[in-house]
Design an enzyme around this catalytic site. Structure first.
Site, PDB file in Angstrom:
ATOM      1  N   ASP C  21       0.665  -1.262  -0.016  1.00 29.37           N
ATOM      2  CA  ASP C  21      -0.034  -0.127   0.002  1.00 29.37           C
ATOM      3  C   ASP C  21       0.708   1.258  -0.028  1.00 29.37           C
ATOM      4  OD1 ASP C  21      -1.898  -1.988   0.210  1.00 29.37           O
ATOM      5  OD2 ASP C  21      -3.024  -0.897   1.943  1.00 29.37           O
ATOM      6  N   ARG C 103       0.048   6.153  16.953  1.00 19.72           N
ATOM      7  CA  ARG C 103      -0.243   7.452  15.982  1.00 19.72           C
ATOM      8  C   ARG C 103       0.358   8.469  16.346  1.00 19.72           C
ATOM      9  NH1 ARG C 103      -0.102   3.356  12.651  1.00 19.72           N
ATOM     10  NH2 ARG C 103      -1.965   2.447  12.110  1.00 19.72           N
ATOM     11  N   ASP C 132      -7.682   6.022  12.126  1.00 22.12           N
ATOM     12  CA  ASP C 132      -6.255   6.399  11.941  1.00 22.12           C
ATOM     13  C   ASP C 132      -5.844   7.887  11.343  1.00 22.12           C
ATOM     14  OD1 ASP C 132      -5.393   4.641  13.815  1.00 22.12           O
ATOM     15  OD2 ASP C 132      -5.079   3.042  12.342  1.00 22.12           O
ATOM     16  N   SER C 186      -7.245  -7.291   7.739  1.00 21.73           N
ATOM     17  CA  SER C 186      -6.386  -6.412   7.716  1.00 21.73           C
ATOM     18  C   SER C 186      -5.694  -6.105   9.097  1.00 21.73           C
ATOM     19  CB  SER C 186      -7.167  -4.895   7.413  1.00 21.73           C
ATOM     20  OG  SER C 186      -6.419  -3.678   7.578  1.00 21.73           O
TER      21      SER C 186
END
Lengths: 412, 412, 412, 412
Positions: C21, C103, C132, C186
């Protein structure tokens, strides 16, 4: 309570105003506990001479080295009133906690003196129905877990004013002329406020008589022309009035003058005591009221929304802690740490209008490094791209998403 | 934004005041979406004639059956203002939410009309920088998850007043003379308040000019003699003034008169908008301010301490929900349920003094079956055994126990 | 979205894992924005080799000085995981925030690198439906208000896996064999946890298949014999396991091993995302789960009740702030200050039993200068006067006073 | 305390288990207060025969009409346990309040009986150091403000077990063989839990000995194969297990069996008592633990985020109210009203895995009219326009606006 087994006391530090009540307590302690009494008289800005207290203590046989008279005004405002003001604390939506905030400091100083003079006990003149006994004693125990506490009003048999005066007469304690008759109400005072309660105030439907007020003009008698002032704040604390710098206590004193003139800060209240009953009181907090309003004003342009709303949510708990006497506790310190952190940029100037009982913010500004208000962004005029109105659509759509899902369920 | 792909709209319900802005929007919707426009004009007590709105709608080609004019004043006060007042809601410590509380009702009525007329969209005249767009649209989506929303101010190119007027002229939309020039500020009004913001108010250091105020006398011009009134409450809601019963809307109207006379309820504020910026506004809430103060007064003798303190803790969250537009949400309803339950015994009478900008509680009473204040218990006099002062010792000792254990640890 | 007007970008710092990705994003940024791309690859303990990311960046033309690979494991645990653990944060009662807490650190490092290399933009690979993107971007904007943000998943047309793979093939981006087919779910991983969501997990009624778990044995396969360990804490942070000192990251790694062995820390959850939808996820937090339980254990004998209950009340708000991405905000810092202050004496040792999916506190002790538990006071045996049971009567009587007054009213 | 002036008592209702302690109290009340004693024995599911209590009361001279034995199991679970479970109440993060929640019901029933038989006092067997005395007595006073309360453990001189047994022997009170020696710990039990504390448990570092547990198998002895069950909920309350309907009490009993088998619900805890000390206890709550976990599970797909997060914020206060004994208070009722409102749609089925000490949610589903989870919206796959990812940009940008303004200030 003649059957109470009293603890052995060697030396006791008494919070001593020099008034009739604490003079009687002084004598009663000497008689009842056969112990040395140390008197502690604090200047918290109550506006009374302190030297007469010294004379009175001497007269009643207190040794010179056992008489303590301290001017605590700056410490009071700097370390107690100002931290509390940073929180915008209002008990039950209205009361600025003028009595509550003074008690921890008196308790702390009594415990310090006890340590210095080797006393094993402390004593105070608060009654058994009020909040102050709790505030004093939680302070004592929190600062010295092994201290002994004597609360004469909960112990003795002098339950009426007549009995008290008879005791005073029997022991040659001077009785002020105005104490002979029944005082029509009871008061407490310090630099932040004067409180009045009891007797003529006990009927909550009857308006407080004008003679009860001592610290403020009535709004009707206040000047017919408004006065404008500015207050400068640094990191959440007031530091100047009309551009002139002041120490904490002298700043509050100056605001008290201004507030008195304009009839600001009167509060007639029925409140919930920690001990479980409702009581009616009257408070005069002239300078503190101005300070409270001004602090909100400077926060309005310097404090982030997230910080402000969190503060507003924490304030009722913080306020209750102070009202109930939990100043020297981990939880009050925790909230204070959070509140103080929020004040780092609360620096700026507030302009107020004082008029006939009201203090109103009419302007506020802040140096660019502290200011969060931006006319460029909020303007109805063209903002040169500072804000993209289309962002609002996404903002609303995602805030609404869960509500739409709810609506679909309900539509079934 | 000419490249925006617009959704197909069949029929849209527009919140239509009849003023210049919403008239332009009406025309713009017709032109841009080629759809039928339904106008909805609400009387929320803003003090304007509504029939001219009907004429204007007709003039612009709206069908007779598509013109809705509703008097929502009683519903507004009874179902929105009063429930909010029960909570003593004050946004950022000072603002009584006069604009915020009106939006959900307008949104609800628009959705109801959309259902009646088979419309697939709704539209409003709020700008893309403010809170009102959020309040309207969260209301719309919460009540009809599939409704389409058109917010012209976020879509069109008419970003200046000149452009708006040019559009109006080009489409024969009548322009009120006073709208030709720049209005020096922007307003919103309903029975609860009038708000003003923008332009001359954008400098937060500059005092609000007197000409901005429309709903209140200045305190200086208010009568020199105080006026005393009483307000009766039943289960948390005001029902009578000076002993005379009123419906919710007429009661608020009467208090507005009284507040206007005495210059009560002006607020100059810098506030945090939900969309992330600070803005400066001026609010006039004459009757609402009196009501808020009176409600606290009647609660003070009828509401239990546990209930009151819980309410005070919940109030900032509740208030933020209303300010942000989350009226039709489970969380607001949950808090409302808690608050409403607390009001079961909030029945009694408050006496207030109105004078030069201030409303002050000077007395409060309550029928014995609702009253919680007891002079017998709180009295400084002999209470005939109603309260045992010795209980206080145990109360304090156990409240202090953990603090003493802490103190012992710290003393190590 | 071919009609989007894209901002001018000079240089962008991409959070780059080296996977398919972010490799596609790298190429897409180069193509779409015609700008220099700086890659930033962080070791947060996700358990993957980082050097392949370097090779891949090189391959795609990123300059050597624009490739950043940092080991952030110690900073992650010390400055993010541990402060959060001090709060006992649990989102919606159960989730230990393993993704949320990573994050802000990534965002912070990207902004630091942007400053170093003079980049004017940052980019990430988070999708437009998740939390996110919010956490990254609130971090970016909070640390650099003028940074430009590129969120390719919200911009591009590669909305299916096929499109992504086609793009990769068209641009000679290597595609890992296992990415050819549809991955059945995922994942995100770091030293604190691994999360899994999507596809096979989207039916919340279906049990999570065993093959989804990667960080923990199933409880059924865990050892049949319990293992006992001790964890030492200092001022709220874990510092040793079984008496052996560890750095923050190595301690968490060690606990992860232990938790893996015993099948500890699996969580199957439907949670509420900040963006307004519910999603089903599976989390494995082996070491973090043990740590959370142990921290409660050491607090239980070292933390004062007032502090603990305040912490418990603040925790949901604090937790929500982290979950929603508001780490770098005044309000989170305020709560952190309060929480950290409470941890001054949270020093001691907890003994835990690890067995078949559970970690259970079975013992806790603390040095005398930190301990608040006193068997002398609590004992059922004679306590030699440490506690006067008669105090309880007054304590109860005054706590009951308002309830009795309420009862009298209700009895009318 | 021979000098205590005891109030005149005419008739007292004693919470009477029939065990040694309350038998001694019965006799002591008769002797000390020379009053009629009414015994009340409740079946709360403690798992003991109640008829022996009747025989014992008779033996000690209690009149037939003064012996009350009630089966309160359904009322207990339906009106106390279930409402509490709706709140997900966990004291200090872990304790399910099994003792706390039973006390108000016992108190309420005692007051009802007192009214029926014309008693002027109530009495209980709780000690002066614990929470239960507070819970009982706040209940008594809240329900009958004028009731007299006798707490023998705070009054009498029987401060050791030896003294108690000597008193029993002297008065022909039968002493169970196992009470002769020192019991190694003290217990309380009802349908929700069994608690154990004191003596061998007073060292918080020592693991709880296996012989202390009475309601659960040890996880090691639990079956090696997991068991899967389903629980159906309606409006927040559990109504069926594996599809079979149960009354509240029988449902909890069934879950207790399942929990016992699988070793679920053991808790070893140091907790903060309301009276200010820390105590170490061990709790077994097999069915309640499963219920708590399952309730969170069904809420996860049926409860709106706003409602859930508000509940999570309110829960610590609500929990503390129950722990401290404030069940019959306005503030608890207020929170209950808010919580109950949130449960309107908490209807659905949870699937759990029970295995060696753990209950884990592995699936949850809800009828479409209650369900809020939507795979269509959350999916990683194409969602056919259900969610516009571009909305996220505006959402983030406006959430970030205040942070960017903050960042600009800090960058100065």
């Amino acid at each position: 309570m003649s059957d109470v087994t009293r603890p052995e006391i060697n030396k006791v530090v008494l919070a001593f105003s020099g008034g009739l009540d604490t003079s009687v307590i002084l004598k009663w302690l000497q008689q009842t506990y056969h112990c040395e009494v140390v008197t502690f008289t604090a200047d918290l800005g109550q506006g009374e001479e302190l030297e007469p207290a010294r004379a009175k203590a001497r007269l009643m046989g207190v040794k010179e080295e056992n008489i303590f008279i301290d001017d605590l005004r700056e410490e009071f405002v700097r370390d107690y009133v100002f931290p509390m003001m940073r929180a915008n604390a209002l008990y039950e939506g209205t009361y600025l906690l003028g009595t509550s905030i003074a008690r921890p400091l008196i308790a702390k100083r009594q415990i310090e003196i006890a340590r210095m003079v080797g006393a094993d006990a402390v004593s105070h003149g608060a009654t058994g129905k009020g909040n102050d006994q709790v505030r004093f004693e939680l302070g004592y125990y929190g600062l010295n877990p092994d201290i002994k506490v004597i609360a004469p009003w909960r112990e003795w048999d002098l339950t009426s004013r007549e009995a008290l005066i008879a005791f005073a007469e029997a022991h040659q304690i001077p009785i002020p002329r105005d104490k002979r008759g029944e005082s029509p109400f009871s008061t407490d005072a310090n630099l932040l406020h004067t409180s009045s309660e009891g007797k003529v105030l006990e009927d909550p439907w009857a308006e407080v008589p004008e003679y009860v007020f001592s610290r403020t003009n009535s709004p009707e008698e206040a000047p017919d022309t408004p006065q404008y002032i500015t207050i400068d704040f640094e990191r959440g604390d007031a530091v100047a009035i009309d551009g002139e710098g002041y120490s904490p206590a002298s700043l509050l004193a100056k605001l008290n003058e201004l507030g008195k003139t304009h009839g600001i800060g009167r509060l007639d209240l029925v409140e919930n005591r920690f001990v479980g009953m409702k009581s009616r009181g009257m408070y005069e907090t002239p300078g503190g009221t101005i300070l409270h309003i001004a602090h909100r004003g400077v926060e309005s342009i310097t404090l982030d929304k997230g910080a402000m709303h969190l503060k507003d949510e924490l304030a009722p708990r913080y306020t209750e802690m102070i009202y109930n006497g939990f100043w020297f506790t981990p939880e009050r310190r925790m909230l204070q740490a959070a509140i103080d952190l929020s004040q780092e940029n609360v620096t700026g100037t507030v302009r107020l209008k004082l008029y006939k009982g009201s203090a109103t913010v009419v302007g506020r500004k802040s140096p660019v490094q502290h200011n969060l208000y931006s006319a460029d962004i909020v303007t109805f005029e063209d903002d040169a791209g500072a804000y993209d109105q289309r962002d609002a659509e996404g903002f609303i759509k995602l805030n609404a998403l869960r509500l739409r899902l709810l609506g679909r369920r309900e539509g079934l």
